[in-house]
Enzyme design. Structure first.
Site, PDB file in Angstrom:
ATOM      1  N   GLU A   1       0.713  -1.269   0.270  1.00  0.00           N
ATOM      2  CA  GLU A   1      -0.200  -0.160   0.044  1.00  0.00           C
ATOM      3  C   GLU A   1       1.068   1.283  -0.093  1.00  0.00           C
ATOM      4  O   GLU A   1       1.609   1.226   1.266  1.00  0.00           O
ATOM      5  CB  GLU A   1      -0.536  -0.283   0.918  1.00  0.00           C
ATOM      6  CG  GLU A   1      -1.815   1.236   0.988  1.00  0.00           C
ATOM      7  CD  GLU A   1      -2.789   1.418   1.975  1.00  0.00           C
ATOM      8  OE1 GLU A   1      -3.676   2.164   2.730  1.00  0.00           O
ATOM      9  OE2 GLU A   1      -3.116   0.723   3.266  1.00  0.00           O
TER      10      GLU A   1
ATOM     11  N   GLY B   1       3.139   2.470  10.466  1.00  0.00           N
ATOM     12  CA  GLY B   1       2.960   1.693  12.163  1.00  0.00           C
ATOM     13  C   GLY B   1       2.814  -0.101  11.551  1.00  0.00           C
ATOM     14  O   GLY B   1       3.202  -0.725  12.225  1.00  0.00           O
ATOM     15  N   ALA B   2       1.725  -0.440  11.087  1.00  0.00           N
ATOM     16  CA  ALA B   2       1.284  -1.816  10.423  1.00  0.00           C
ATOM     17  C   ALA B   2       0.757  -1.635   9.189  1.00  0.00           C
ATOM     18  O   ALA B   2       0.480  -0.729   9.085  1.00  0.00           O
ATOM     19  CB  ALA B   2       0.862  -1.678  11.536  1.00  0.00           C
TER      20      ALA B   2
ATOM     21  N   GLU C   1      -5.521  -2.716  12.575  1.00  0.00           N
ATOM     22  CA  GLU C   1      -5.228  -3.721  11.691  1.00  0.00           C
ATOM     23  C   GLU C   1      -6.308  -4.463  11.637  1.00  0.00           C
ATOM     24  O   GLU C   1      -6.458  -5.054  10.329  1.00  0.00           O
ATOM     25  CB  GLU C   1      -3.865  -3.890  11.501  1.00  0.00           C
ATOM     26  CG  GLU C   1      -2.806  -3.103  11.862  1.00  0.00           C
ATOM     27  CD  GLU C   1      -2.780  -1.806  10.874  1.00  0.00           C
ATOM     28  OE1 GLU C   1      -3.618  -2.228   9.431  1.00  0.00           O
ATOM     29  OE2 GLU C   1      -2.692  -0.755  10.948  1.00  0.00           O
TER      30      GLU C   1
ATOM     31  N   GLU D   1     -10.264   4.793   6.190  1.00  0.00           N
ATOM     32  CA  GLU D   1      -9.091   4.936   7.434  1.00  0.00           C
ATOM     33  C   GLU D   1      -9.882   5.580   8.392  1.00  0.00           C
ATOM     34  O   GLU D   1      -9.404   5.251   9.476  1.00  0.00           O
ATOM     35  CB  GLU D   1      -7.575   5.487   6.891  1.00  0.00           C
ATOM     36  CG  GLU D   1      -6.758   4.650   6.095  1.00  0.00           C
ATOM     37  CD  GLU D   1      -6.068   3.528   6.895  1.00  0.00           C
ATOM     38  OE1 GLU D   1      -6.329   3.001   7.348  1.00  0.00           O
ATOM     39  OE2 GLU D   1      -5.865   2.353   5.505  1.00  0.00           O
TER      40      GLU D   1
ATOM     41  N   GLU E   1      -2.897  -4.113   7.149  1.00  0.00           N
ATOM     42  CA  GLU E   1      -3.625  -4.732   6.793  1.00  0.00           C
ATOM     43  C   GLU E   1      -3.610  -6.218   6.127  1.00  0.00           C
ATOM     44  O   GLU E   1      -4.882  -6.751   5.980  1.00  0.00           O
ATOM     45  CB  GLU E   1      -4.894  -3.730   7.110  1.00  0.00           C
ATOM     46  CG  GLU E   1      -5.766  -3.381   5.826  1.00  0.00           C
ATOM     47  CD  GLU E   1      -4.647  -2.232   5.340  1.00  0.00           C
ATOM     48  OE1 GLU E   1      -6.125  -1.347   4.275  1.00  0.00           O
ATOM     49  OE2 GLU E   1      -3.919  -1.661   6.316  1.00  0.00           O
TER      50      GLU E   1
ATOM     51  N   HIS F   1      -9.886  -3.994  10.224  1.00  0.00           N
ATOM     52  CA  HIS F   1     -10.044  -3.822   8.817  1.00  0.00           C
ATOM     53  C   HIS F   1     -10.038  -4.236   7.667  1.00  0.00           C
ATOM     54  O   HIS F   1     -10.498  -5.049   6.515  1.00  0.00           O
ATOM     55  CB  HIS F   1      -8.055  -3.508   8.410  1.00  0.00           C
ATOM     56  CG  HIS F   1      -8.151  -1.552   7.892  1.00  0.00           C
ATOM     57  ND1 HIS F   1      -8.857  -1.046   7.289  1.00  0.00           N
ATOM     58  CD2 HIS F   1      -7.449  -0.540   8.166  1.00  0.00           C
ATOM     59  CE1 HIS F   1      -7.743   0.460   7.315  1.00  0.00           C
ATOM     60  NE2 HIS F   1      -6.881   0.602   8.070  1.00  0.00           N
TER      61      HIS F   1
END
Length: 891
Positions: A123, A263-264, A300, A322, A266, A303
Site C-alpha cells: 500500500e 505503523g502496520a 489492523e 482509514e 492490514e 480492517h
C-alpha cells in the site's frame, strides 16, 4: 524521477478500469539479489469501457517474458507501464515473468530485505515494484501464491489466506503454497520469507468456528509478544460482539519487521507490523507503548472488514477505510479501558492528538479535505486529515443516529457492498438509509461537506440569561477560513453536545422553547446554518454553558467564557472532556496573553489554587489529573497565533511550567508519594494513570529543584531510574533529569544505553528523549547534531531516523527554530540525504515546514531559504517535491 515528470491526478477524472483481473497465480523464486516472479492472470475486458490497450503498472523491475494464452506477444513500455495493444475479445490468460532485487530496495515499498528476511509493503502502490499489474484498488482478484526459497535462510514462508501445501525441494530448498479465497486489490498482497518464530493461540469464535492466531517475530523476541497476542484476541472478540463481524479465515497472522515505513499494514490474513507495535515487556516498553500496541493491533484487525472485505474504489476514498477504522479502534480502546473516566481519558488523548497534528495540517500548505480532490503522490495523503479527522466525521454520524443506529447502518453497509470497492458516499448513504428518521438522513447532502471541504470550522457562541422570563438564549455561529483551492466555505452540519451548569455545580434541566417538558440535562443541538438561536425556558439561575461535550465535532470553539465560568466548569462540569478543556483554556489564556505582551508571566492565585484542587481531588482519576495539569504544547500554542515567535512561545511556556513547579511543590511531592503503584506491572488504566501522574510530579519537582539548587529530588530521580522495575518508571525518571538539565542526567543516559544497547526499540527511546528535551542555551540542538554520528544511528531504518530527526524537527520547536537558521540547515541536509534513500519517509519529515509562512522574522526568511534549497535538488522525488512545492506556494 526528474522534475517535470509528475502529473496531477484528479478525483473527477476517475474512470473504471478497461480490464478486470479475476484470478492471480504468483510464483516466487526468492533470492535477495535476484527474485524471479512468475505472474499468471486471468483477465477479461470491462464491457462498459471502450476497447483499448492493456496498460499495466510497473516500477524498478525487469520483464523477461510476456505470454497471452500461452503464446508470446509483442509489448512496449511507456511512462512506467507495460502496454499490450492486441488482445483477444474473450477472457484470456496473461503470463508475465520479471525480476526484482529486494536487497537494493531501500524505499521499503514492494519486496525488500530486512534483517536477513524478505518482506513486502504494497500500500499504496508497492505491488507494481514486484510485478506488472493493474495496481489500483478497484481491481479485486483471488490470489494463489507459491514461494520457493532456501530452507536454511528462509525457513518460514507466508502469504495471504490459508496454507494449501508445503514441502521440501532439492538443493536445500522448500516451498509453500497459499490461497486467499476472498477477492482483494493488489495493495493487500503480502509475502514474508524469513527465519522467524511464532506465538500461537487457537480460539473458538461466537460463530462456533476454530481459528489459529499467530504472531511471528525474529528469534529472541518471542517473550515480547504476549501483549500483542492478547490484544489480537480481544480485537476478534470485540468486533464480533460490537458489530457482529467474525474472523473469516482459518488463520490470522501478524509478522513484526524492524524496517517499516508505517505503523502496520492490514494485508488480508497476514498483517505486517513495525516491531514498535508488537514487541513489549514491562522492562522494555512503556504504558504508552502497551496502549499503542493494543490500538494498532485492533486497527489492523478491524480492517479485515472495513478495508479488506469492502475496500475503496480509488485512493481519493482512502478515509472510507482509514477514518472508519480509526473510529473503530478508538471505540475498541475506550471499551477496553473499562470505566467511564478511563473512556474519557482516552477521548481526551485522541482529541489532543487531533489538535496537535490535524488542526495544523488544516491550516497549512497541505490542507485538504477528508476526501481529497487531487494528488501527485498518494503516499503524501496518508494524513491526520484522512485518518483522525475522518474518524471524527464517522463519530459525528454515530452522534446523529445513535450507537444502535450506527450499528444498523454498518450492517446495511456490509449487506450492500461486501466484496466490492466503493466510495465515502456509499458508506454515508448506508448509515443514513438505516436511520431514515435521523438528523443525518434529513441533512445528508449538507453533512457530506465534511468530506469535501478542507479546514477546521470555527464555532462561536454567546449566551444571554433573562432573569424575569427565566430564559437563557444561546447563539451558535459557524465560519471557516480559506484553504488552498477553497476560498469560500458553506455551512456544515455540526452536532453540538451541550449542557448548562449552575455555579453551584447543579446540572440544569434542558427545555427548549416550544417543548412540553425538559429532555434531561444533556442534549445535542444540530447547527446547520451560519447562525442559529436556541432559547431554553424555566432556567432559574444564570448558567455556564458547557458546549461541545466529548468534543462532539472537530471544530475550534470560541464560547467567550470568562475565567470565573471556566473555573466553574473545571470544578463542576459532569462531562470529563469539558472539565479538562476548562483547565486547558485557563492555562492557554494566560500563556497567550504573556506571549502577546512584553510583561513577564506571573501566575495568579486563582489559577494555581484551581490546579492544586485538581491535583489533590480525592475522587478524580490520576490519569485525568495528569492530563489536566499538563500544559498545552508549544505546537498547539503556535496554532493560536497569527505570527509565531517559537523562542518566545517556548520561554513563556517554560516560565509557566517552572512557576507551577514551584507554587505547587508540596502538592507535587504529595502526589508523588500517594500515587505509587505497588506490586507487579500491569498496563491497566488505573495503574498507568498513577504512573503518569507520578512521572509528571517527579519532573516538576526536579524542575523546581534546578531553579533553587536543591539536589534532593534529582537524587531521588536518579535512584528511581536505577531501581525501576518497569520502563515507564525508568524512562519517566530519566526524562525528569534530562528535562531539568540536571547534572545526573548524563550518567543516567550513559547507564541507560549500556543497559539496553542490544534492544533497537529501547535505543530509539534513548535517541528521541535527547532530541526532544526542552532546549536550553542551544545544548539540545548541539547534542542532536552529535548523535547523527553515533554508531547506533542510521537513516536507513525509519524508526531510528524518526527517533532523532522527527523528535528534533517536529517535536522540539525551540531547538529547531533557531535565530541562526542552523535548525533549518540541519533539516534541509537530512531531507536531501533521506530522499535518495527513502522518499516516502523524507516526505513525511518534510511536513515540518507546512506552516513556515506563519513564522516571525528572522525565522520566516531562513525557513524559506531552506525550502528553496531542497526544491533545487534536480532529482528530487515526487513525494518530497509535492510537499515542498505546496509549502513554497505560501510565499
Amino acid at each position: 524521477m526528474r522534475e517535470g515528470t509528475a502529473h496531477l491526478i484528479r478525483r473527477e477524472d476517475y474512470t473504471a478500469p478497461a480490464y478486470w483481473i479475476r484470478t492471480v497465480d504468483l510464483t516466487f523464486e526468492l533470492d535477495p539479489v535476484k527474485t524471479l516472479v512468475i505472474n499468471r492472470m486471468q483477465i477479461e475486458r470491462n464491457a462498459d469501457q471502450p476497447v483499448q490497450p492493456l496498460r499495466l503498472h510497473g516500477e524498478d523491475i525487469t520483464v523477461t517474458r510476456v505470454l497471452v494464452n500461452g503464446e508470446s506477444v509483442s509489448f512496449r513500455t511507456e511512462d512506467g507501464q507495460l502496454v499490450i495493444d492486441t488482445l483477444p475479445d474473450a477472457p484470456f490468460s496473461l503470463e508475465i515473468r520479471n525480476i526484482c532485487a529486494p536487497d537494493k530496495n531501500t524505499k521499503l515499498s514492494g519486496l525488500y530485505q530486512s534483517g536477513g528476511g524478505l518482506f513486502t509493503q504494497c500500500e499504496a502502490e508497492g505491488f507494481r515494484r514486484i510485478t506488472y499489474f493493474l495496481d489500483r484498488p478497484d481491481v479485486m482478484a483471488v490470489y494463489t501464491v507459491t514461494m520457493r526459497a532456501s530452507k536454511a535462510d528462509y525457513p518460514v514462508l507466508l502469504s495471504n489466506g490459508n496454507l494449501v501445501e508445503y514441502g521440501d525441494l532439492d538443493r536445500g530448498r522448500h516451498f509453500a503454497k497459499w490461497h486467499d479465497p476472498f477477492p482483494k486489490p493488489s495493495y493487500l498482497f503480502a509475502l514474508v520469507a524469513a527465519d522467524l518464530v511464532a506465538r500461537e493461540q487457537h480460539i473458538r469464535t461466537r460463530a462456533g468456528k476454530n481459528h489459529l492466531l499467530q504472531v511471528y517475530v525474529r528469534r529472541g523476541d518471542l517473550e515480547k509478544t504476549e501483549h500483542a497476542m492478547n490484544s489480537l484476541i480481544a480485537s476478534v472478540v470485540w468486533d464480533e460482539a460490537r458489530f457482529k463481524l467474525p474472523l473469516d479465515l482459518e488463520r490470522f497472522m501478524i509478522v513484526a519487521v524492524g524496517d517499516f515505513n508505517m505503523g502496520a499494514m492490514e494485508n488480508k490474513g497476514l498483517n505486517i507490523f513495525n516491531t514498535k507495535f508488537v514487541l513489549a515487556t514491562p522492562a522494555t516498553a512503556t504504558d504508552v507503548d502497551y496502549a499503542g500496541i493494543e490500538s494498532v493491533v485492533g486497527h489492523e484487525y478491524f480492517h479485515n472488514w472495513t478495508g479488506n472485505r469492502i475496500t475503496c474504489r480509488d485512493w481519493f476514498q482512502l478515509s472510507l477505510k482509514e477514518g472508519l477504522t480509526v473510529f473503530r479502534d478508538q471505540e475498541f480502546s475506550m471499551d477496553m479501558a473499562g470505566s467511564a473516566t478511563a473512556r474519557a481519558v482516552k477521548r481526551i488523548e485522541d482529541v489532543r492528538q487531533l489538535r496537535q497534528i490535524q488542526f495544523p495540517e488544516d491550516a497549512g500548505s497541505m490542507a485538504h479535505p477528508v476526501r481529497p480532490d487531487s494528488y501527485v503522490e498518494i503516499n503524501n495523503f496518508y494524513t491526520a486529515t484522512v485518518y483522525e479527522k475522518g474518524a471524527e466525521v464517522v463519530r459525528m454520524m454515530q452522534t446523529l443516529v445513535g450507537r444502535d443506529g450506527f450499528a444498523r447502518g454498518m450492517t446495511l453497509y456490509f449487506e450492500r457492498f461486501d466484496g466490492q470497492a466503493v466510495t465515502c458516499d456509499d458508506f454515508a448513504q448506508s448509515i443514513a438509509d438505516a436511520n431514515p428518521d435521523s438528523e443525518l438522513a434529513r441533512q445528508l447532502p449538507q453533512f457530506k461537506r465534511w468530506y469535501s471541504q478542507a479546514g477546521t470550522p470555527r464555532l462561536g457562541s454567546r449566551g444571554r440569561f433573562d432573569a424575569p422570563s427565566r430564559t437563557y438564549t444561546l447563539s451558535l455561529e459557524q465560519s471557516a477560513l480559506p484553504s488552498p483551492g477553497q476560498a469560500d466555505k458553506e455551512p456544515c452540519v455540526i452536532p453540538v453536545a451541550m449542557g448548562l451548569v449552575g455555579r453551584d455545580g447543579r446540572a440544569i434541566p434542558l427545555q427548549l422553547e416550544g417543548e412540553a417538558a425538559p429532555v434531561g440535562t444533556e442534549r445535542v443541538l444540530v447547527l446547520n446554518q451560519a447562525r442559529n438561536f436556541y432559547t431554553f425556558v424555566n432556567v432559574d439561575v444564570e448558567p455556564v454553558p458547557s458546549l461541545l461535550r466529548g468534543f462532539s465535532a472537530p471544530v475550534v470553539l470560541n464560547d467567550h467564557l470568562a475565567d470565573a465560568d471556566l473555573l466553574t466548569l473545571l470544578q463542576h462540569d459532569p462531562d470529563p472532556f469539558n472539565r479538562w478543556e476548562a483547565g486547558q483554556r485557563l492555562a492557554l489564556n494566560r500563556l497567550l496573553a504573556a506571549i502577546g505582551s512584553d510583561t513577564p508571566l506571573e501566575l495568579d492565585a486563582a489559577f494555581t489554587d484551581a490546579l492544586r484542587a485538581v491535583l489533590r481531588h480525592p475522587e478524580l482519576d490520576a490519569a485525568f489529573k495528569d492530563l489536566t495539569l499538563t500544559l498545552p504544547s508549544e505546537t498547539y500554542l503556535a496554532e493560536q497565533l497569527p505570527v509565531v515567535d517559537p523562542q518566545k512561545v517556548h520561554a513563556v511556556r517554560e516560565s509557566m511550567k517552572l512557576q507551577l513547579a514551584q507554587a505547587l511543590r508540596d502538592d507535587w511531592a504529595w502526589a508523588f508519594d500517594h500515587h505509587q503503584v505497588a506490586g507487579g506491572y500491569s498496563p491497566d488504566a488505573v495503574s498507568s494513570g498513577k504512573r503518569a501522574l507520578v512521572n509528571l510530579s517527579l519532573s516538576m519537582l526536579c524542575l523546581a529543584s534546578a531553579a533553587d539548587g536543591d539536589t534532593v529530588w534529582p537524587g531521588r530521580a536518579y535512584q528511581r531510574f536505577k531501581d525501576a522495575g518497569n520502563m515507564t518508571d525508568r524512562l519517566g525518571a530519566l526524562g525528569a533529569l534530562t528535562a531539568s538539565h540536571a547534572e545526573l542526567a548524563e550518567p543516567a543516559l550513559e547507564r541507560f544505553h549500556a543497559l539496553f544497547k542490544g534492544d533497537a526499540l529501547v535505543i530509539d527511546k534513548w535517541f528521541a528523549l535527547q532530541a526532544s528535551t526542552p532546549e536550553k542555551d542551544g545544548r539540545v540542538f548541539a547534542r542532536a547534531k552529535q548523535l547523527l554520528k553515533h554508531p547506533d544511528f542510521s537513516l536507513k531504518n525509519p524508526n531510528r531516523a524518526r527517533s532523532l530527526i522527527s523528535a528534533l524537527c517536529m517535536n522540539n520547536p525551540a531547538a529547531f527554530h533557531r535565530a541562526d537558521a542552523a535548525g533549518y540547515v540541519f533539516w534541509a541536509d537530512r531531507i536531501i540525504e533521506l530522499d535518495s534513500i527513502n522518499p516516502q519517509l523524507a516526505a513525511r519529515m518534510a511536513r515540518v515546514m507546512d506552516r513556515w509562512s506563519a513564522l516571525a522574522e528572522p525565522y520566516r526568511a531562513a525557513a524559506h531559504t531552506a525550502l528553496q534549497r531542497v526544491a533545487a535538488k534536480a532529482d528530487l522525488s515526487n513525494d518530497v517535491r509535492e510537499i515542498i512545492g505546496r509549502a513554497l506556494q505560501q510565499a
